[in-house]
Design a protein around this motif. Structure first.
Motif, PDB file in Angstrom:
ATOM      1  N   GLY A 183      87.215  41.077  62.908  1.00  0.00           N
ATOM      2  CA  GLY A 183      86.936  40.082  61.393  1.00  0.00           C
ATOM      3  C   GLY A 183      85.283  39.887  61.255  1.00  0.00           C
ATOM      4  N   TYR A 184      85.915  41.299  61.368  1.00  0.00           N
ATOM      5  CA  TYR A 184      84.812  41.940  60.223  1.00  0.00           C
ATOM      6  C   TYR A 184      84.841  41.595  58.627  1.00  0.00           C
ATOM      7  CZ  TYR A 184      80.825  44.685  58.090  1.00  0.00           C
ATOM      8  OH  TYR A 184      80.387  45.818  57.350  1.00  0.00           O
ATOM      9  N   LYS A 185      83.744  41.760  57.849  1.00  0.00           N
ATOM     10  CA  LYS A 185      83.903  41.469  56.584  1.00  0.00           C
ATOM     11  C   LYS A 185      83.102  42.510  56.150  1.00  0.00           C
ATOM     12  CE  LYS A 185      86.346  37.801  56.091  1.00  0.00           C
ATOM     13  NZ  LYS A 185      88.112  38.078  56.133  1.00  0.00           N
ATOM     14  N   MET A 186      82.757  43.902  55.676  1.00  0.00           N
ATOM     15  CA  MET A 186      82.082  44.622  54.497  1.00  0.00           C
ATOM     16  C   MET A 186      81.022  43.919  53.563  1.00  0.00           C
ATOM     17  SD  MET A 186      82.354  48.622  53.809  1.00  0.00           S
ATOM     18  CE  MET A 186      81.712  49.161  53.433  1.00  0.00           C
ATOM     19  N   HIS A 187      80.336  43.474  53.481  1.00  0.00           N
ATOM     20  CA  HIS A 187      79.653  43.274  52.105  1.00  0.00           C
ATOM     21  C   HIS A 187      79.319  44.337  51.091  1.00  0.00           C
ATOM     22  CE1 HIS A 187      80.164  39.390  53.894  1.00  0.00           C
ATOM     23  NE2 HIS A 187      78.775  39.988  54.556  1.00  0.00           N
ATOM     24  N   CYS A 188      79.286  44.726  49.660  1.00  0.00           N
ATOM     25  CA  CYS A 188      78.982  44.969  49.017  1.00  0.00           C
ATOM     26  C   CYS A 188      77.706  45.871  49.186  1.00  0.00           C
ATOM     27  CB  CYS A 188      79.193  44.737  47.467  1.00  0.00           C
ATOM     28  SG  CYS A 188      80.598  43.674  46.549  1.00  0.00           S
TER      29      CYS A 188
END
Length: 261
Positions: A254-259
């Motif tokens: 469920g991890y979402k990488m940010h910019c």
């Protein structure tokens, strides 16, 4: 090999036997039922039941006074299930890294203030090393450990580092708290870390954190090999691949990488 029964702690053994009395058919049991089944004194049984209830492993039905399994067991069961899911989702990625570099890949999972190896894949070029599945790793001087520690919540990091008892395994082992803090800052910026012969002479490791949906580390992956093959150019290539793989595994959690990551 099974341990000798002479090494068993009786009170712990009794507590576990009590927990094993419960089943789907018998989800609730009373003190007398349990005492008779295990041939224990009722007072002894009640004391153990009270302790297990206090710790959340059992709960008591206020209507009939009987006991049933508590939520603490559910929490621990989910951790086991989670660990197995993490291993299943990570294995294909570990195999690809091993196929590409021929070195040993590890998967570790955080367990309190330590990490545990939950998988290991060896390549054709792999050298013999002390790591093995089920073994715990030092969090301050191993790649898998430092990668996890750097991305834990700040309060958790403070609690862990203040209790670390540093041991010098090689000339490169970090044995100073301030040095460790600086190392963790570098790891957070690069999003990978290196164990440069810190736990074992002649062994270099590149590791990256596995993150969950809360952007908190729950584990790590690594590639380990002899320093003779792990030169700067190769480490640079491995670090790019291992960061990418770590993110792909993290996304399954469920991890979402940010910019800015």
């Amino acid at each position: 090999m099974p341990k000798s029964k002479s090494n068993l702690i009786q009170s712990v053994d009794r507590a576990l036997r009590i927990l094993e009395c419960f089943s789907r058919k018998e989800s609730e049991l009373g003190v007398t039922e349990i005492a008779n089944r295990l041939d224990l004194h009722k007072s002894t049984t009640f004391g153990i039941l009270n302790t297990l209830e206090n710790r959340g492993y059992l709960c008591q039905n206020p209507e009939n006074g009987k006991y049933k399994l508590g939520l603490k067991l559910f929490e621990l069961g989910k951790l086991v299930e989670y660990g197995m899911d993490l291993r299943t989702s990570s294995l294909p990625y570990l195999k690809k890294l091993v196929d590409k570099y021929g070195e040993t890949a590890h998967l570790a999972m955080r367990d309190g203030d330590q990490v545990i190896y939950i998988d290991k894949v060896e390549g054709e070029k792999a050298i013999k090393m002390s790591s093995q599945v089920g073994k715990r790793a030092y969090i301050y001087c191993t790649g898998v450990g430092k990668a996890v520690l750097a991305f834990m919540p700040e309060d958790n990091i403070k609690d862990i580092v203040k209790n670390i008892k540093f041991h010098k395994f090689t000339l490169n082992t970090i044995t100073d708290l301030n040095e460790l803090k600086l190392e963790l800052e570098k790891i957070r910026k690069k999003r990978y870390c290196i164990d440069n012969e810190e736990i074992e002479v002649g062994l270099k490791c590149v590791a990256a954190p596995i993150m969950n949906y809360k952007n908190v580390s729950v584990g790590s992956i690594s590639i380990s090999g002899p320093t003779s093959r792990m030169n700067d150019e190769r480490v640079d290539l491995i670090s790019k691949d291992i960061k990418y793989v770590a993110v792909k595994i993290s996304e399954t959690l469920g991890y979402k990488m940010h910019c800015n990551n």
